[in-house]
Scaffold this active site. Structure first.
Site, PDB file in Angstrom:
ATOM      1  N   HIS A   1      42.812  35.527  30.059  1.00  0.00           N
ATOM      2  CA  HIS A   1      44.169  35.042  29.767  1.00  0.00           C
ATOM      3  C   HIS A   1      45.040  36.043  29.029  1.00  0.00           C
ATOM      4  CE1 HIS A   1      42.175  31.413  31.085  1.00  0.00           C
ATOM      5  NE2 HIS A   1      43.389  30.930  31.311  1.00  0.00           N
ATOM      6  N   ARG A  31      44.350  34.219  41.280  1.00  0.00           N
ATOM      7  CA  ARG A  31      43.910  33.098  42.131  1.00  0.00           C
ATOM      8  C   ARG A  31      43.434  33.618  43.485  1.00  0.00           C
ATOM      9  NH1 ARG A  31      47.009  27.663  42.928  1.00  0.00           N
ATOM     10  NH2 ARG A  31      48.502  29.046  43.881  1.00  0.00           N
ATOM     11  N   ASP A  75      52.998  28.441  42.640  1.00  0.00           N
ATOM     12  CA  ASP A  75      52.664  27.919  43.963  1.00  0.00           C
ATOM     13  C   ASP A  75      52.043  26.516  43.879  1.00  0.00           C
ATOM     14  OD1 ASP A  75      52.073  28.136  46.834  1.00  0.00           O
ATOM     15  OD2 ASP A  75      49.998  28.241  46.154  1.00  0.00           O
ATOM     16  N   ILE A 131      51.899  34.941  37.301  1.00  0.00           N
ATOM     17  CA  ILE A 131      51.379  36.311  37.280  1.00  0.00           C
ATOM     18  C   ILE A 131      50.715  36.644  38.621  1.00  0.00           C
ATOM     19  CG2 ILE A 131      51.010  36.300  34.782  1.00  0.00           C
ATOM     20  CD1 ILE A 131      47.946  36.157  35.443  1.00  0.00           C
ATOM     21  N   ASP A 132      50.451  35.620  39.444  1.00  0.00           N
ATOM     22  CA  ASP A 132      49.766  35.851  40.726  1.00  0.00           C
ATOM     23  C   ASP A 132      50.709  36.395  41.798  1.00  0.00           C
ATOM     24  OD1 ASP A 132      47.753  34.570  39.313  1.00  0.00           O
ATOM     25  OD2 ASP A 132      48.089  32.644  40.290  1.00  0.00           O
TER      26      ASP A 132
HETATM   27  O1  F6P Z   1      47.990  30.945  38.279  1.00  0.00           O
HETATM   28  C1  F6P Z   1      47.883  31.696  37.128  1.00  0.00           C
HETATM   29  C2  F6P Z   1      46.454  31.848  36.716  1.00  0.00           C
HETATM   30  O2  F6P Z   1      46.402  32.627  35.547  1.00  0.00           O
HETATM   31  C3  F6P Z   1      45.525  32.406  37.782  1.00  0.00           C
HETATM   32  O3  F6P Z   1      45.647  33.795  37.917  1.00  0.00           O
HETATM   33  C4  F6P Z   1      44.193  31.930  37.292  1.00  0.00           C
HETATM   34  O4  F6P Z   1      43.288  31.803  38.345  1.00  0.00           O
HETATM   35  C5  F6P Z   1      44.508  30.581  36.708  1.00  0.00           C
HETATM   36  O5  F6P Z   1      45.889  30.581  36.402  1.00  0.00           O
HETATM   37  C6  F6P Z   1      43.744  30.258  35.462  1.00  0.00           C
HETATM   38  O6  F6P Z   1      44.038  28.956  35.122  1.00  0.00           O
HETATM   39  P1  F6P Z   1      43.621  28.279  33.739  1.00  0.00           P
HETATM   40  O7  F6P Z   1      44.564  28.793  32.695  1.00  0.00           O
HETATM   41  O8  F6P Z   1      43.799  26.828  34.006  1.00  0.00           O
HETATM   42  O9  F6P Z   1      42.221  28.693  33.455  1.00  0.00           O
END
Ligand code: F6P
Length: 390
Positions: free
Chosen positions: A300, A193, A124, A148-149
């Site tokens: 992650h 998210r 998105d 994954i969201d």
């Molecule tokens: O959009 C995928 C996502 O894993 C979200 O679920 C999460 O909020 C974000 O990315 C985490 O981002 P980063 O890897 O930049 O910490």
């Protein structure tokens, strides 16, 4: 039908990685090879174009071949990309290239590669950025949704969601036994998210007692904490001495601030409030006595793992669909999954709504509070916050 002229197509992955990205790349490269088209793998999202523009990378070196990542020995020729997580191209989740110089370099890099079209695999957050770049640069764009969201608008599924859902479900299953052994309340923080799809789906599949998602419970309130404590007290009276609570990262804290460790906050609030209720001496809360809570942030790990068969299929179908669209010269489209079929939507038509949501800081594809998944959870007696609880 347009003529089948040889085409030069770029492919890039943008935003956070997820399982299934390499399976998309594999499918695209395989089909393109059959058509004798060239696929250029752009490294590190749109940053790869900057390297091309600045002469740091030779265009020829970006050409992808089937079986280009072979393993040695007797397994040589194994097309391992389908099974590997991450992105062999690397990805970028830095946000908008604000500086005009950078934008110009990106557009210049695209031009130097003399691409006929670009396949951008993004979530998105990337949609906006890539769409604007494509308009500026006059690119022929096809976007494949991944995240994954599962929050990309107009598609029921994005690549990566199913695997993450399995990962979280497995984690909940695993945590059940340690929760039960210590008669504890396990609070599990799930990514997503601003959307609660991952928390809701995996919470149902993993047997959660409570699921808090931003669509139903935008922020923690004293009423929600009290409701949960009463709910847990009832479970304990009914001889379930442990509980699993899933909280989506998009749920805000008591002061309506984003809280990176919302599970920890919730675990502490439940512990404190339950002890407060017990000290009131009411029989109703006897089950809460000596309640012990622990928080787990899955983090992650939710973006890792071997892609599930559904994600591999989705990735493959989406990759091939993207090339079919390019073959038909139907550009500036988002590949989507609708009613069990692959389709596509005009970006021109859908982007105003998506951009409006981003401006308003609202999620373009949230969980439907009236939808069948929420009704299913509610019918199971899962605590979903005060608005869904009698
Ligand atoms: O959009 C995928 C996502 O894993 C979200 O679920 C999460 O909020 C974000 O990315 C985490 O981002 P980063 O890897 O930049 O910490």
């Amino acid at each position: 039908m347009p003529m089948n002229t040889k085409k030069k197509i770029g492919i890039l992955t943008s935003g956070g990685d997820c399982p299934g990205l390499n399976a998309i790349i594999r499918a695209v490269v395989k089909y393109a090879h059959l058509k004798d088209w060239d696929i250029f793998g752009i490294p590190r999202g749109t940053d790869g174009f900057i390297d091309v523009a600045q002469g740091k990378v030779e265009p020829e070196s970006l050409k992808l071949q089937p079986h280009g990542y072979d393993v040695p020995g007797v397994l040589q020729g194994l097309d391992i990309l389908q099974f590997m997580s991450g992105s062999v191209l690397g990805s970028l989740s830095r946000g908008n290239p604000a500086e005009e110089d950078v934008t110009l370099d990106i557009i210049e890099g695209y031009k130097r590669l003399e691409l006929d079209a670009l396949i951008a695999i993004g979530g998105d957050g990337s949609l906006d950025i890539i769409y604007d770049l494509a308009k500026k640069g006059g690119w022929n764009l096809v976007v494949i949704p991944k995240t994954i969201d599962n929050d990309v608008a107009f598609t029921e599924r994005s690549v990566g969601f199913d695997t993450a859902r399995n990962t979280v479900t497995q984690a909940l299953y695993d945590l059940t036994f340690t929760a039960a052994s210590h008669e504890r309340i396990m609070v599990v923080q799930v990514m997503g998210r601003d959307a609660g799809h991952l928390a809701l789906h995996s919470g149902i599949a993993g047997g959660a007692d409570c699921i808090l998602i931003p669509e139903l419970c935008p922020q923690l309130t004293p009423k929600t904490i009290e409701g949960m404590c009463k709910y847990i007290a009832k479970l304990r009276c009914d001889r379930r001495k442990f509980a699993l609570i899933v909280i989506a990262e998009g749920v805000h804290g008591l002061n309506n601030q984003k809280d990176t460790y919302i599970a920890e906050t919730l675990a502490n609030l439940i512990r404190e409030y339950s002890h407060h209720l017990c000290s009131n001496g009411s029989n109703e809360y006897q089950g809460l006595d000596e309640i012990d809570t622990r928080a787990t942030v899955l983090g992650h790990l939710q973006r890792c793992g071997v892609p599930s068969s559904f994600d591999r299929i989705l990735a493959t179908v989406f990759g091939i669909k993207a090339l079919h669209l390019i073959e038909e010269e139907r550009y500036n489209r988002l590949v989507i999954w609708q009613n069990g079929c692959v389709e596509s939507k005009s970006l021109e038509q859908i982007m105003p709504m998506i951009k409006w949501c981003h401006q308003e800081n609202s999620c373009p594809s949230p969980v439907d509070p009236e939808g069948f998944m929420v009704r299913t959870a509610s019918s199971l007696g899962i605590y979903l916050g005060e608005s869904n609880h009698d």
